[in-house]
Design an enzyme around this catalytic site. Structure first.
Site, PDB file in Angstrom:
ATOM      1  N   GLU A 170      76.010  26.287  54.341  1.00  0.00           N
ATOM      2  CA  GLU A 170      75.122  25.546  55.266  1.00  0.00           C
ATOM      3  C   GLU A 170      73.941  25.428  54.786  1.00  0.00           C
ATOM      4  O   GLU A 170      73.008  26.290  55.476  1.00  0.00           O
ATOM      5  CB  GLU A 170      75.279  26.473  56.599  1.00  0.00           C
ATOM      6  CG  GLU A 170      76.692  26.611  57.244  1.00  0.00           C
ATOM      7  CD  GLU A 170      76.651  27.377  58.461  1.00  0.00           C
ATOM      8  OE1 GLU A 170      75.782  27.927  58.595  1.00  0.00           O
ATOM      9  OE2 GLU A 170      77.752  27.475  59.277  1.00  0.00           O
ATOM     10  N   GLU A 379      84.724  27.151  58.649  1.00  0.00           N
ATOM     11  CA  GLU A 379      84.260  28.201  59.629  1.00  0.00           C
ATOM     12  C   GLU A 379      84.746  27.596  60.901  1.00  0.00           C
ATOM     13  O   GLU A 379      84.420  26.239  61.306  1.00  0.00           O
ATOM     14  CB  GLU A 379      83.140  28.571  59.617  1.00  0.00           C
ATOM     15  CG  GLU A 379      82.820  29.638  58.513  1.00  0.00           C
ATOM     16  CD  GLU A 379      81.240  30.064  58.504  1.00  0.00           C
ATOM     17  OE1 GLU A 379      80.614  30.094  59.413  1.00  0.00           O
ATOM     18  OE2 GLU A 379      80.685  30.272  57.409  1.00  0.00           O
TER      19      GLU A 379
HETATM   20  C1  BG6 Z   1      77.491  30.212  60.411  1.00  0.00           C
HETATM   21  C2  BG6 Z   1      77.341  31.093  59.221  1.00  0.00           C
HETATM   22  O1  BG6 Z   1      76.196  29.829  60.633  1.00  0.00           O
HETATM   23  O2  BG6 Z   1      77.802  30.705  61.459  1.00  0.00           O
HETATM   24  C3  BG6 Z   1      77.884  32.343  59.542  1.00  0.00           C
HETATM   25  O3  BG6 Z   1      77.889  30.511  58.075  1.00  0.00           O
HETATM   26  C4  BG6 Z   1      77.541  33.027  60.680  1.00  0.00           C
HETATM   27  O4  BG6 Z   1      77.445  33.230  58.355  1.00  0.00           O
HETATM   28  C5  BG6 Z   1      78.107  32.194  61.877  1.00  0.00           C
HETATM   29  O5  BG6 Z   1      77.900  34.265  60.901  1.00  0.00           O
HETATM   30  C6  BG6 Z   1      77.844  32.471  63.171  1.00  0.00           C
HETATM   31  O6  BG6 Z   1      76.589  32.607  63.393  1.00  0.00           O
HETATM   32  P1  BG6 Z   1      76.060  33.658  64.227  1.00  0.00           P
HETATM   33  O7  BG6 Z   1      74.546  33.470  64.018  1.00  0.00           O
HETATM   34  O8  BG6 Z   1      76.555  33.674  65.512  1.00  0.00           O
HETATM   35  O9  BG6 Z   1      76.566  35.053  63.261  1.00  0.00           O
END
Ligand code: BG6
Length: 479
Positions: A170, A379
């Site tokens: 990201e 993800e």
């Molecule tokens: C992504 C990241 O942005 O989203 C993760 O790669 C992150 O590291 C995930 O935890 C969820 O975002 P957040 O801010 O809810 O933890």
């Protein structure tokens, strides 16, 4: 289109889950590890929810065997994790720290023992503090060489057993939050620097990929991009234009560079006219073109809806919901370019993230059509409150529904013709959610870790654990 029958998931589809070093490992100062910029940032009062940090996180560093055992029990085909740069090079460069290499060797061997394909992320935001101090980290072109050397050390150490690699996680998020909104380290607000930092990161990404071809010729590598497909609020041409602008400024700016080594023209001209375009040297473009990925990693959580933003309109300063109090997120925008707006057609989580499975199908189709690259969903998942019942169960039906509908969307995209490598649920265990503490939970496995007080870190299988196990066993037939 509505398909009457859906194609099956490919037989070699990588069913998995993901994590990142800072969010799970803990052990922040052991076995030679030095500080990353996150170790420093979380100690600044007011930066994270209730001052949470990853000093212990969920102690994966010491409990990785137990965690891998749970992955094996679930039948996981792949596990995506990141390496902490400061374990390998405590000061960012110089002598390799063998204890850091040992830890990841053990993790990789443990995964392979259970036939779980490792996907290794080289960089998931935890830059060595020493490099930030020495030359501003991503702010200097020196980072390209140091990142390439760090990457080569990983290729040499693990390339015999790790075949899937993610270069940068990201880039669009760590640069925006680090240099435009100041919510992440190093906490700057400087548009010109933001675009320069991005250029360096793109060069570093390309340099690592270029070297990868030599050291891991039989491997596959790509970036993980946080893609939030843009919708227009209405069919008014000015809203459609705003969404088009957003797609260019929030997505093509990175993905075009990854896939083609070229910056998109509309955004480039806008930045030039506003005096904030990055400085680019001639050889930079050659390097960008020489570092093409094998796949596009997509981290997908939600779509974003846009409308016209006047020249005196909203900026990126709107409040971001990190407390889980629904309805506290504010709209943001670039004056004269776009403005975000609530999409009333979509449900939102308690952290005001849209829930939009169809948006994933739309995103996959857009990326497939534009770049003709295979896609890894690196993800996707739901951050929510979870409750441990009296019988020690966690009935997270909302998470099952979220993952189920998103997997259906992937199956529809496969039927549309997209080439999909795999899918990683974010996340395997609960973990530290950067700014949101431990109460925003993503895991298939609950970890007894909280914002306050002492906790025993024990692991509990959530209902979604058993459900995903069945999905994997049926190769996605039992969705
Ligand atoms: C992504 C990241 O942005 O989203 C993760 O790669 C992150 O590291 C995930 O935890 C969820 O975002 P957040 O801010 O809810 O933890």
């Amino acid at each position: 289109m509505i398909h009457e029958n859906l194609k099956s998931f490919p037989n070699d589809f990588l069913w998995g889950a993901a994590s990142a070093a800072y969010q799970v490992e803990g052990a922040w100062n052991v076995d030679g590890k030095e500080k990353s910029i996150w170790d420093t940032f979380v100690r600044v009062p007011g930066k994270t929810f209730k001052g949470t940090n990853g000093d212990v996180a969920v102690d994966h560093y010491h409990r990785y065997k137990e965690d891998v055992q749970l992955m094996a029990e679930m039948g996981m085909k792949t596990y995506r994790f990141s390496v902490a740069w400061t374990r390998i090079f405590p000061h960012g460069k110089g002598e390799v720290n063998q204890e850091g290499i040992d830890f990841y060797n053990h993790l990789i061997d443990e995964l392979r023992k259970h036939y779980i394909e490792p996907i290794l992320t080289i960089y998931h935001w935890d830059l060595p503090q020493a490099l930030q101090d020495a030359y501003g980290g991503w702010e200097s072109k020196q980072i390209v060489e140091d990142f390439q050397n760090y990457s080569i050390s990983l290729f040499k150490a693990f390339g015999d057993r790790v075949k899937y690699w993610v270069s940068l996680n990201e880039q669009n998020i760590f640069t925006r939050l680090g240099y435009q909104t100041a919510m992440h380290p190093p906490g700057e607000k400087d548009d010109k620097l933001y675009y320069q930092v991005n250029h360096h990161a793109s060069l570093a990404n390309a340099a690592a990929i270029k070297a990868f071809r030599k050291y891991v010729p039989d491997g596959k590598i790509g970036p993980s991009f946080a893609y939030s497909p843009a919708y227009a609020k209405t069919s008014k041409p000015e809203d459609v234009l705003a969404a088009d602008n957003a797609e260019e400024f929030t997505s093509h700016w990175w993905m075009d560079v990854y896939a083609w080594g070229e910056y998109p023209q509309v955004a480039w001209n806008y930045l030039t006219r506003n005096g904030i375009a990055p400085r680019i040297e001639k050889e930079d473009l050659e390097l960008l073109k020489a570092g093409k990925p094998d796949f596009m990693g997509i981290n997908y959580y939600q779509t974003t809806t846009y409308e016209k933003n006047p020249l005196n309109g909203v900026t990126l300063d709107g409040h971001f919901n990190t407390t889980g109090e629904k309805g506290t997120m504010e709209d943001t925008g670039l004056p004269g370019v776009y403005k975000t707006v609530t999409n009333d057609n979509l449900e939102r989580t308690n952290w005001d993230w849209n829930i939009d499975p169809q948006g994933l199908r739309i995103g996959i189709r857009r990326v497939t059509n534009r770049y003709q690259l295979p896609i890894l969903i690196s993800e996707n998942g739901l951050g929510e409150y979870d409750k441990v019942e009296d019988d020690d169960s966690i009935q997270d039906d909302y998470r099952i529904e979220y993952i189920r509908t998103h997997l259906k969307a992937i199956q529809e995209a496969i039927t549309d013709g997209a080439e999909m490598i795999g899918y990683c649920v974010w996340s395997f265990t609960d973990l530290l959610s950067w700014l949101n503490g431990y109460q925003k939970r993503y895991g298939l496995v609950y970890v007894n870790q909280h914002e306050e007080g002492e906790h025993d870190l024990r692991r509990i299988r959530k209902k979604s654990f058993y459900w995903y196990k069945d999905v994997i066993a049926s190769n996605g037939e039992n969705l």
